[in-house]
Design a protein around this motif. Structure first.
Motif, PDB file in Angstrom:
ATOM      1  N   TYR A 211      29.638 -51.295  64.638  1.00 19.54           N
ATOM      2  CA  TYR A 211      29.072 -51.934  63.445  1.00 19.54           C
ATOM      3  C   TYR A 211      29.781 -53.246  63.146  1.00 19.54           C
ATOM      4  CZ  TYR A 211      33.201 -50.640  60.848  1.00 19.54           C
ATOM      5  OH  TYR A 211      34.484 -50.568  60.418  1.00 19.54           O
ATOM      6  N   GLN A 212      30.998 -53.398  63.707  1.00 19.70           N
ATOM      7  CA  GLN A 212      31.775 -54.619  63.423  1.00 19.70           C
ATOM      8  C   GLN A 212      31.110 -55.863  63.988  1.00 19.70           C
ATOM      9  OE1 GLN A 212      32.927 -51.967  65.139  1.00 19.70           O
ATOM     10  NE2 GLN A 212      35.045 -51.487  64.630  1.00 19.70           N
TER      11      GLN A 212
ATOM     12  N   ILE B 124      27.920 -56.652  64.252  1.00 17.59           N
ATOM     13  CA  ILE B 124      26.623 -57.087  63.727  1.00 17.59           C
ATOM     14  C   ILE B 124      26.845 -58.221  62.734  1.00 17.59           C
ATOM     15  CG2 ILE B 124      24.502 -56.330  62.597  1.00 17.59           C
ATOM     16  CD1 ILE B 124      25.329 -53.469  63.321  1.00 17.59           C
TER      17      ILE B 124
ATOM     18  N   ILE C 157      26.569 -60.377  59.493  1.00 21.02           N
ATOM     19  CA  ILE C 157      26.428 -59.761  58.168  1.00 21.02           C
ATOM     20  C   ILE C 157      25.006 -59.906  57.612  1.00 21.02           C
ATOM     21  CG2 ILE C 157      27.213 -61.725  56.789  1.00 21.02           C
ATOM     22  CD1 ILE C 157      28.928 -59.510  55.273  1.00 21.02           C
TER      23      ILE C 157
ATOM     24  N   LEU D 194      23.156 -57.207  59.141  1.00 25.51           N
ATOM     25  CA  LEU D 194      23.658 -55.928  58.635  1.00 25.51           C
ATOM     26  C   LEU D 194      23.003 -55.581  57.294  1.00 25.51           C
ATOM     27  CD1 LEU D 194      25.818 -53.894  59.590  1.00 25.51           C
ATOM     28  CD2 LEU D 194      27.319 -54.875  57.892  1.00 25.51           C
ATOM     29  N   LEU D 195      22.816 -56.605  56.459  1.00 23.46           N
ATOM     30  CA  LEU D 195      22.166 -56.382  55.163  1.00 23.46           C
ATOM     31  C   LEU D 195      20.795 -55.747  55.367  1.00 23.46           C
ATOM     32  CD1 LEU D 195      22.912 -59.628  53.142  1.00 23.46           C
ATOM     33  CD2 LEU D 195      23.473 -57.323  52.474  1.00 23.46           C
TER      34      LEU D 195
ATOM     35  N   VAL E 260      21.214 -52.059  57.150  1.00 23.45           N
ATOM     36  CA  VAL E 260      21.678 -50.992  56.263  1.00 23.45           C
ATOM     37  C   VAL E 260      20.543 -50.561  55.352  1.00 23.45           C
ATOM     38  CG1 VAL E 260      23.171 -50.530  54.297  1.00 23.45           C
ATOM     39  CG2 VAL E 260      24.105 -51.568  56.331  1.00 23.45           C
ATOM     40  N   ASP E 261      19.811 -51.561  54.874  1.00 23.00           N
ATOM     41  CA  ASP E 261      18.711 -51.273  53.975  1.00 23.00           C
ATOM     42  C   ASP E 261      17.620 -50.453  54.663  1.00 23.00           C
ATOM     43  OD1 ASP E 261      17.937 -51.630  51.346  1.00 23.00           O
ATOM     44  OD2 ASP E 261      16.313 -52.939  52.024  1.00 23.00           O
TER      45      ASP E 261
ATOM     46  N   PRO F 117      30.569 -50.343  55.132  1.00 22.61           N
ATOM     47  CA  PRO F 117      31.483 -51.413  55.535  1.00 22.61           C
ATOM     48  C   PRO F 117      31.717 -52.382  54.374  1.00 22.61           C
ATOM     49  CG  PRO F 117      29.353 -51.616  56.640  1.00 22.61           C
ATOM     50  CD  PRO F 117      29.214 -50.545  55.620  1.00 22.61           C
TER      51      PRO F 117
ATOM     52  N   THR G  65      32.781 -55.644  52.391  1.00 25.15           N
ATOM     53  CA  THR G  65      32.759 -57.043  52.795  1.00 25.15           C
ATOM     54  C   THR G  65      33.960 -57.805  52.273  1.00 25.15           C
ATOM     55  OG1 THR G  65      31.345 -57.466  50.927  1.00 25.15           O
ATOM     56  CG2 THR G  65      30.280 -57.260  53.058  1.00 25.15           C
TER      57      THR G  65
ATOM     58  N   LEU H 193      26.553 -53.983  50.653  1.00 23.88           N
ATOM     59  CA  LEU H 193      25.365 -54.308  51.440  1.00 23.88           C
ATOM     60  C   LEU H 193      24.057 -53.668  50.970  1.00 23.88           C
ATOM     61  CD1 LEU H 193      27.000 -54.072  54.960  1.00 23.88           C
ATOM     62  CD2 LEU H 193      26.577 -56.150  53.688  1.00 23.88           C
TER      63      LEU H 193
ATOM     64  N   LYS I  30      21.053 -51.813  48.695  1.00 25.19           N
ATOM     65  CA  LYS I  30      20.501 -52.263  47.419  1.00 25.19           C
ATOM     66  C   LYS I  30      20.586 -51.196  46.338  1.00 25.19           C
ATOM     67  CE  LYS I  30      17.500 -55.815  49.240  1.00 25.19           C
ATOM     68  NZ  LYS I  30      16.232 -56.037  49.903  1.00 25.19           N
TER      69      LYS I  30
ATOM     70  N   GLN J 188      33.635 -54.871  58.794  1.00 28.79           N
ATOM     71  CA  GLN J 188      32.810 -56.016  58.400  1.00 28.79           C
ATOM     72  C   GLN J 188      33.458 -56.825  57.291  1.00 28.79           C
ATOM     73  OE1 GLN J 188      30.096 -57.488  59.265  1.00 28.79           O
ATOM     74  NE2 GLN J 188      29.277 -56.168  60.852  1.00 28.79           N
TER      75      GLN J 188
ATOM     76  N   ARG K 146      34.993 -59.641  55.291  1.00 29.15           N
ATOM     77  CA  ARG K 146      34.840 -61.085  55.487  1.00 29.15           C
ATOM     78  C   ARG K 146      35.777 -61.900  54.603  1.00 29.15           C
ATOM     79  NH1 ARG K 146      30.566 -61.961  59.283  1.00 29.15           N
ATOM     80  NH2 ARG K 146      30.230 -59.837  59.925  1.00 29.15           N
TER      81      ARG K 146
ATOM     82  N   ASN L  97      24.112 -59.796  44.938  1.00 30.17           N
ATOM     83  CA  ASN L  97      24.877 -60.062  46.145  1.00 30.17           C
ATOM     84  C   ASN L  97      25.922 -61.131  45.907  1.00 30.17           C
ATOM     85  OD1 ASN L  97      23.839 -58.222  47.949  1.00 30.17           O
ATOM     86  ND2 ASN L  97      22.081 -59.521  48.401  1.00 30.17           N
TER      87      ASN L  97
ATOM     88  N   TYR M 133      28.212 -61.636  48.862  1.00 31.97           N
ATOM     89  CA  TYR M 133      27.575 -62.277  50.013  1.00 31.97           C
ATOM     90  C   TYR M 133      27.414 -63.781  49.789  1.00 31.97           C
ATOM     91  CZ  TYR M 133      24.155 -63.313  53.591  1.00 31.97           C
ATOM     92  OH  TYR M 133      23.499 -63.866  54.646  1.00 31.97           O
TER      93      TYR M 133
ATOM     94  N   TYR N 130      30.670 -65.499  50.217  1.00 31.38           N
ATOM     95  CA  TYR N 130      31.010 -65.609  51.632  1.00 31.38           C
ATOM     96  C   TYR N 130      30.227 -66.738  52.298  1.00 31.38           C
ATOM     97  CZ  TYR N 130      30.396 -64.566  56.583  1.00 31.38           C
ATOM     98  OH  TYR N 130      30.289 -64.678  57.929  1.00 31.38           O
ATOM     99  N   ARG N 131      28.943 -66.839  51.926  1.00 28.43           N
ATOM    100  CA  ARG N 131      28.115 -67.893  52.522  1.00 28.43           C
ATOM    101  C   ARG N 131      28.646 -69.274  52.163  1.00 28.43           C
ATOM    102  NH1 ARG N 131      22.998 -66.694  54.755  1.00 28.43           N
ATOM    103  NH2 ARG N 131      22.842 -68.928  55.057  1.00 28.43           N
TER     104      ARG N 131
END
Lengths: 491, 367
Positions: free
Chosen positions: A312-313, A315, A317, A320-321, A324-325, B37, B39, B60, B62, B94, B96, B148, B151, B154-155
């Motif tokens: 999984y590391q 993938i 991100i 991955l979002l 996972v969904d 995982p 973040t 991650l 929802k 994962q 970040r 998010n 996220y 991070y972006r």
């Protein structure tokens, strides 16, 4: 002791029939209970009576009237051979020969006054006309393809190679089917080792029935357990002529529209006849695309399974979002999800082949909806997997060789199992195993993975790319042709 | 018997492949639907020397999110405690971002860095960020507003990292580790401040070894980006002269005299005027030259102050110590260099080249 005696007896009986004298009675005896065997008597003059013996379904009836019965009835010459002028006449001495001629579509003539047996070949021309190839369709280029009649197929090749060096040797295989096989090669160009290997293999064939060239191919292959075809099957005369010109051999089999071309390499499976018609840059691009799509089609879904079950590391991100969904509510693990979808795709692929064209469309729609939408909505598969299944299936169709397309799904499933067990290391091991296997294969005793291994650098101009024709001045070295140069004299 | 032997051989080969390659037969369950995982982790100071580790759960997906925080004495202990409180297993693979509070930064973050470095699951490319203020509270308040948040944060960091955009300092674990452990260099990290309207970039935190000593902000930070970090700024506003310089690119020439007492630090800048609201007639070469001089002097002064601050704090994020290296001679000890650096007389010189701008030219009189 008893059975041995019986065998000797039966052998003797067979001999006696073979040596028995050729007569109308003997023929009648052997053709008993055959509705389509005809025995006709024609009175040519008062003294002369001519017997005609033929199998109605095997001969051309119209031609019989035109070229035999009409001339015979009007003939006043004493010699029978002089009466029939526009057909070839073969005198036959023995019974066995007579039967052979009879069943290959000849008419037997018996002149009782001269006690002379003659055979006139009048084969029934029923057969397919020359049509466009359906298995190797191309947009540009010659459209004709082989049909079931071997003579016609040889004609198509000879028209493309009108040279006296083009040899065509005939063999008969199959104790029941008596299938004729024609070995074609160019003398002085093709390596004699290939010819002798093939001849040896043909002579070793011991089987009763052959109705397709792939069965002959099975006897030619060194490794029958491999999923990779070791002889190329093609129904395009231009492909055959080009291969012959490079120094390969060709086997034509009667009643099959597919010729066998050998030796081939793994990379031949990715070459299409259209490569030599398109501009070289374009066809190089297409060829590379085919290799990429082959790799994609065998590794894409295994990679998906490896990443989602083990790594999984790796993938990104963003992906991955989405993953996972879409995966959170599925009942199956990635492996079973992928496995079920792949088997399902195979079922649809196989079903659409067997279906008539009109029902085929329904199948496509149902398959598309079931796989695409319903599976996702019902929570059986994630939409990411559906996209990947779609891509890898379409990518697998890019390979021009149909047998390879079938092998593709097999490799994919194998890698899938590996990837679910060992992750990416499993995929790497699987690919190593495939490469090792490919290296061990041979096609009529020539290495299957050349010109990569063994290495022939100059042949690479027509391997992953298709170089410009005027740069391909030499024939591929891995085919070991006797004449390497393709030109007469250098300018 | 022969067949049996053959199969045996193959099995041994297969077994050795896995055994010798170091692949463990006991793998962790990493099925994507069964793990969480994370973040990012936010680490701040807890009570009694403990660490307060918090993150948003579940990452991650929802589902409804909440902030989970634990007060622990060891970093990994925090994650183990998360597992006891949540239905999915927490995984690091994962990760970040690592957000470290400035208070913790002042105490030193060496141990945290080492934990991250030794975990093979954690990528070396995770971003390290210093946060000022109570980040946990801010996260709680953001849960309803921005699903998010992690996220998008991070972006943002990723965007400014790629191609050196020159707006923010972005440092990942690998770079931080390198700056921390190589001689003649001190690490630096970006600083974000929690304010009412959100998390805002404040500047760059300078570290002495692993301890945060100073935060530089506004023009100082801009100069730091220009002379060290990115060598590029898309805009450099100088309100004193009512001018904005755009597309600023710098080249640095450092020259140390043989006695190591003075250093000449020359910054060559290629730029153009993006905006001007002052009184000067820029199309007049003399006035433009005057302004250039003014800017040069202003920047020289600012940079001098910045470097002086570094000298006082005994930090060397500019890696000036590398200049003392000579071929075929033993490199100076870091301690000795820092002592020298403290006393060194540093002369700053700016050479600005302003490219003619079409807008200015259009006002030019016809002659």
């Amino acid at each position: 002791m008893f059975w041995k005696k019986k065998r000797i007896e039966s052998k003797l009986a067979a001999q006696s029939i073979a040596e028995s004298e050729l007569s109308i009675e003997a023929l009648k005896k052997s053709l008993v209970q055959m509705d389509d065997a005809e025995f006709v008597e024609i009175d040519v003059s008062d003294i002369r009576k001519i017997h005609l013996v033929y199998i109605r379904t095997l001969i051309d009836q119209e031609k019989l009237n035109e070229s035999i019965i009409k001339p015979l009835t009007n003939c006043s010459k004493p010699d029978l051979q002089d009466c029939i002028v526009n057909s070839s006449i073969i005198p036959i001495p023995i019974f066995i020969e007579a039967k052979k001629q009879l069943f290959s579509g000849s008419i037997l003539l018996f002149d009782s006054s001269q006690n002379l047996w003659l055979a006139v070949p009048l084969q029934n021309p029923i057969g397919r006309a020359i049509e466009t190839s359906e298995t190797e369709t191309i947009l540009f280029g010659a459209k004709d393809s082989f049909s079931e009649q071997i003579e016609q197929n040889i004609t198509l090749i000879r028209r493309r190679l009108p040279i006296h060096e083009l040899k065509a040797e005939k063999f008969t295989v199959g104790s029941m089917s008596e299938t004729s096989v024609v070995l074609m090669y160019i003398e002085g160009l093709t390596n004699p080792d290939f010819v002798s290997t093939v001849k040896e293999k043909i002579s070793e064939i011991n089987f009763d029935l052959f109705f397709d060239s792939s069965q002959i191919a099975a006897f030619m292959e060194e490794n029958q357990n491999s999923i990779f075809p070791q002889l190329q099957q093609t129904d395009r005369p231009d492909v055959v002529a080009y291969s012959l010109g490079l120094g390969k051999i060709t086997l034509l089999v009667d009643n099959t529209p597919f010729a066998l071309v050998a030796p081939i390499t793994f990379f031949h499976l990715f070459q299409s006849p259209e490569d030599y018609i398109n501009r070289w840059a374009v066809s190089s691009f297409l060829r590379i695309l085919r290799y990429i799509s082959f790799i994609l089609s065998i590794t894409l879904i295994p990679f998906y399974v490896a990443l989602t079950t083990h790594h999984y590391q790796m993938i990104p991100i963003q992906t991955l979002l989405v993953l996972v969904d879409s995966r959170s509510k599925l009942p199956f693990t990635p492996f079973w999800e992928a496995f079920i979808m792949l088997i399902f795709i195979e079922i649809i692929k196989e079903a659409s082949l067997r279906m008539p064209t009109k029902t085929g469309q329904t199948l496509g729609v149902i398959g598309g909806i079931v796989i695409g939408q319903a599976a996702v909505e019902a929570g059986f598969a994630s939409n990411v997997l559906i996209v990947m299944v779609g891509i890898s299936t379409i990518a697998s169709f890019l390979i021009p060789n149909y047998l390879m397309t079938k092998a593709n799904s097999f490799i994919q499933l194998m890698l899938l199992v590996f990837s679910s067990l060992f992750g990416i290391i499993g995929i790497a091991l699987g690919i190593i195993a495939i490469l090792a296997h490919l290296n061990s294969l041979s096609s009529i005793k020539q290495p299957y993975f050349s010109p990569v291994s063994p290495f022939f650098g100059k042949d690479w101009i027509d391997l992953f790319i298709r170089g410009p024709l005027d740069k391909m001045l030499e024939r591929p070295k891995h085919l070991k042709p006797l004449k390497l140069k393709r030109y007469k004299t250098r300018r | 018997m022969c067949l049996y032997k053959k199969i045996c051989k193959r099995l041994i080969l297969l077994f050795m492949t896995f055994w010798l390659s170091g692949c463990a037969p006991f793998t962790e369950n990493n099925l994507i639907e069964e793990i969480s995982p994370v973040t990012f982790l936010s680490i701040s100071k807890g009570d009694e020397g403990k660490l307060k580790v918090s993150t948003i759960m579940p990452p991650l997906s929802k589902e409804n999110k909440f902030v989970m925080s634990q007060e622990v004495s060891l970093l990994k202990e925090g994650v183990q405690k998360y597992n006891l409180n949540f239905y999915q297993e927490i995984k690091y693979g994962q990760m970040r971002m690592l957000l470290i509070s400035d208070e913790l930064g002042k105490d030193g973050i060496m141990s945290i860095i080492n934990v991250l470095l030794t975990d093979p699951d954690i990528s070396l490319r995770i971003y390290l960020v210093i946060v000022k203020g109570n980040f946990d509270e801010y996260l709680e308040s953001q849960l309803d507003k921005d699903e998010n948040f992690d996220y998008s944060f991070y972006r943002m960091l990723k965007h400014y990292e790629e191609k050196n955009q020159g707006e923010l300092t972005v440092v990942n674990l690998h770079q931080f580790k390198n700056l921390l452990y190589t001689p003649y260099s001190d690490p630096f990290l970006p600083v974000f401040k929690i304010e009412e309207d959100g998390v805002n970039y404040e500047g760059t935190a300078l570290f002495q070894d692993d301890k945060l000593v100073e935060t530089i902000s506004s023009l100082d930070d801009r100069i730091f980006q220009l002379i060290n970090n990115n060598h590029y700024l898309s805009v450099l506003p100088i309100p004193e002269f009512e001018v904005v310089l755009g597309h600023v690119r710098s080249k640095i020439i450092v020259d140390i005299d043989s006695s190591y007492s003075t250093m000449t630090y020359t910054v060559k800048i290629d730029t153009r005027i993006e905006e001007y609201r002052g009184e000067k007639q820029l199309f007049d070469p003399k006035q433009l030259e005057n302004m250039k001089k003014d800017i040069e002097i202003h920047l020289e002064k600012q940079t001098h102050e910045l470097i002086k601050k570094m000298q006082e704090l005994k930090v060397d994020p500019l890696q000036l110590g590398i200049q003392t290296k000579r071929p075929f001679s033993k490199p100076m000890e870091e301690k000795k260099w820092i002592e020298m650096f403290e006393k060194m007389d540093i002369k700053i010189k700016y050479k600005i080249n302003i490219d003619p701008l079409t807008d200015a030219n259009s006002k030019r009189q016809n002659f």
